[in-house]
Design an enzyme around this catalytic site. Structure first.
Site, PDB file in Angstrom:
ATOM      1  N   GLU A   1       2.503  -7.364   8.580  1.00  0.00           N
ATOM      2  CA  GLU A   1       2.383  -6.046   9.007  1.00  0.00           C
ATOM      3  C   GLU A   1       3.418  -5.334   8.006  1.00  0.00           C
ATOM      4  O   GLU A   1       3.446  -4.001   7.952  1.00  0.00           O
ATOM      5  CB  GLU A   1       2.767  -5.576  10.653  1.00  0.00           C
ATOM      6  CG  GLU A   1       1.449  -5.760  11.478  1.00  0.00           C
ATOM      7  CD  GLU A   1       0.746  -7.123  11.361  1.00  0.00           C
ATOM      8  OE1 GLU A   1       1.670  -7.895  11.216  1.00  0.00           O
ATOM      9  OE2 GLU A   1      -0.492  -7.201  11.566  1.00  0.00           O
TER      10      GLU A   1
ATOM     11  N   ASP B   1     -11.867   1.738 -23.703  1.00  0.00           N
ATOM     12  CA  ASP B   1     -12.287   1.447 -22.176  1.00  0.00           C
ATOM     13  C   ASP B   1     -12.236   2.534 -21.317  1.00  0.00           C
ATOM     14  O   ASP B   1     -11.609   3.396 -21.830  1.00  0.00           O
ATOM     15  CB  ASP B   1     -10.968   0.513 -21.773  1.00  0.00           C
ATOM     16  CG  ASP B   1     -10.976  -1.032 -22.089  1.00  0.00           C
ATOM     17  OD1 ASP B   1     -12.188  -1.557 -22.651  1.00  0.00           O
ATOM     18  OD2 ASP B   1     -10.183  -1.759 -21.709  1.00  0.00           O
TER      19      ASP B   1
ATOM     20  N   ARG C   1      -4.403  -8.002 -20.370  1.00  0.00           N
ATOM     21  CA  ARG C   1      -5.408  -7.686 -21.345  1.00  0.00           C
ATOM     22  C   ARG C   1      -5.047  -6.487 -22.261  1.00  0.00           C
ATOM     23  O   ARG C   1      -5.592  -6.433 -23.281  1.00  0.00           O
ATOM     24  CB  ARG C   1      -6.419  -7.364 -20.915  1.00  0.00           C
ATOM     25  CG  ARG C   1      -6.631  -5.926 -19.784  1.00  0.00           C
ATOM     26  CD  ARG C   1      -7.912  -6.089 -18.862  1.00  0.00           C
ATOM     27  NE  ARG C   1      -9.126  -6.181 -19.541  1.00  0.00           N
ATOM     28  CZ  ARG C   1      -9.522  -5.006 -20.419  1.00  0.00           C
ATOM     29  NH1 ARG C   1      -8.593  -3.667 -20.463  1.00  0.00           N
ATOM     30  NH2 ARG C   1     -10.607  -4.827 -20.964  1.00  0.00           N
TER      31      ARG C   1
ATOM     32  N   PRO D   1       0.965  -1.289  -0.014  1.00  0.00           N
ATOM     33  CA  PRO D   1       0.028  -0.022   0.144  1.00  0.00           C
ATOM     34  C   PRO D   1       0.781   1.288  -0.046  1.00  0.00           C
ATOM     35  O   PRO D   1       0.452   2.241  -0.128  1.00  0.00           O
ATOM     36  CB  PRO D   1      -0.898  -0.112   1.325  1.00  0.00           C
ATOM     37  CG  PRO D   1      -0.152  -1.188   2.048  1.00  0.00           C
ATOM     38  CD  PRO D   1       0.496  -2.044   1.065  1.00  0.00           C
TER      39      PRO D   1
HETATM   40 CL1  6GU Z   1      -0.142  -3.749  -3.169  1.00  0.00          CL
HETATM   41  N1  6GU Z   1      -0.947  -4.554  -0.610  1.00  0.00           N
HETATM   42  C1  6GU Z   1      -1.650  -4.374   0.145  1.00  0.00           C
HETATM   43  N2  6GU Z   1      -1.380  -5.369   1.369  1.00  0.00           N
HETATM   44  N3  6GU Z   1      -2.700  -3.596   0.558  1.00  0.00           N
HETATM   45  C2  6GU Z   1      -2.825  -2.720  -0.727  1.00  0.00           C
HETATM   46  C3  6GU Z   1      -2.118  -2.909  -1.704  1.00  0.00           C
HETATM   47  C4  6GU Z   1      -1.090  -3.848  -1.975  1.00  0.00           C
HETATM   48  N4  6GU Z   1      -2.616  -1.778  -2.478  1.00  0.00           N
HETATM   49  C5  6GU Z   1      -3.666  -1.272  -2.094  1.00  0.00           C
HETATM   50  N5  6GU Z   1      -3.873  -1.847  -0.790  1.00  0.00           N
END
Ligand code: 6GU
Length: 266
Positions: free
Chosen positions: A128, A181, A166, A101
């Site tokens: 974590e 798209d 795709r 994230p």
């Molecule tokens: Cl790539 N990993 C995790 N654990 N949470 C996320 C993510 C990735 N992308 C958005 N949230």
């Protein structure tokens, strides 16, 4: 051909999505190849431990660096230099992407760029976090799929594989073409309808039945503009708009009757 090497503690999560539809067909037709690698197989010791508690405390478990470095070295058949993998990267060695994230957001242009690589490694973060030395000395790029937290990078890796696959020329047939798209031109897609022309008292817009090709294309463009303005003004601000587009939006802008059937965007 793009080869995806996916490093994960949960290879079994990938079975369903990779064995259906476009991704299944793309593998069968040799547009892509997917290899799943269980990080645990590269952990030393009888117990094959892949995680440990963080130095300095704070709770949660951290993915250990050794199993991940070992896995990458075995998969690529190299020793990662002391100074880090980036020393090799670009000399015939593939990107190593960490799904986290904390990464850059996956966008349509980012997916498009990945269609041109021969090979790419995807490391799925879990727990974590992951020991920072993986980031600093192994990973070349970090990707996130959105501003929310998943339990691990596995679902994100599947999304990267789908979004990239795709876009590889030949993967989709003509009828599935990607040119129109949502996001491919920086705008959301116009509304689609199919038979019947009237369903439970709800008619299809007349323009779709009229046979006026030029008028139809104009209607679709206008619908894309209104929809993007109503739901994703952030995208509209970045889109390439013609003078005619701008004039249309100025006339039929937010709050006007034209945009009123746009719903609440959820
Ligand atoms: Cl790539 N990993 C995790 N654990 N949470 C996320 C993510 C990735 N992308 C958005 N949230």
């Amino acid at each position: 051909m793009v080869r995806f090497d996916i490093l994960t503690l949960f290879p079994e999560m990938f079975a369903g999505p990779f064995e259906a539809s476009i991704i299944k067909r793309a593998q069968e037709n040799h547009f892509i190849e997917i290899a799943l690698h269980n990080i645990r197989d590269y952990a030393p010791g009888k117990h094959r431990v892949t995680d440990d508690t963080p130095y300095g405390g704070g709770g949660g478990m951290i993915m250990k660096p050794e199993p991940i470095f070992n896995a990458v070295e075995a998969i690529l058949g190299i020793d990662v230099p002391q100074a880090g993998y980036r020393e090799r990267y670009g000399q015939g060695y593939p990107p190593i992407i960490l799904l986290t994230p904390q990464g850059q957001l996956l966008t349509q242009p980012a997916a498009q760029a990945l269609t041109t690589v021969e090979r790419l490694l995807l490391i799925c973060g879990r727990y974590e976090g992951i020991d920072e030395r993986v980031r600093r000395y192994l990973v070349t790029d970090e990707l996130s799929i959105g501003d929310y937290v998943l339990s691990g990078g596995e679902l994100a890796a599947m999304i990267v594989v789908d979004a990239v696959t795709r876009l590889i020329p030949g993967v989709l047939g003509d009828t599935e073409a990607t040119a129109k798209d949502s996001h491919s031109e920086g705008l959301l897609e116009y509304p689609h309808y199919t038979r019947p022309a009237e369903f439970r008292g709800h008619a299809v817009p007349d323009i779709l039945l009229s046979g006026h090709h030029a008028k139809l294309e104009e209607w679709r463009r206008h619908q894309s503009l209104l929809r993007t303005q109503a739901r994703r003004p952030d995208l509209l601000a970045l889109a390439q708009l013609s003078e005619a587009d701008r004039a249309f939006l100025a006339q039929h802008g937010p709050g006007s009757a034209d945009g009123a059937d746009e719903g609440n965007g959820v």
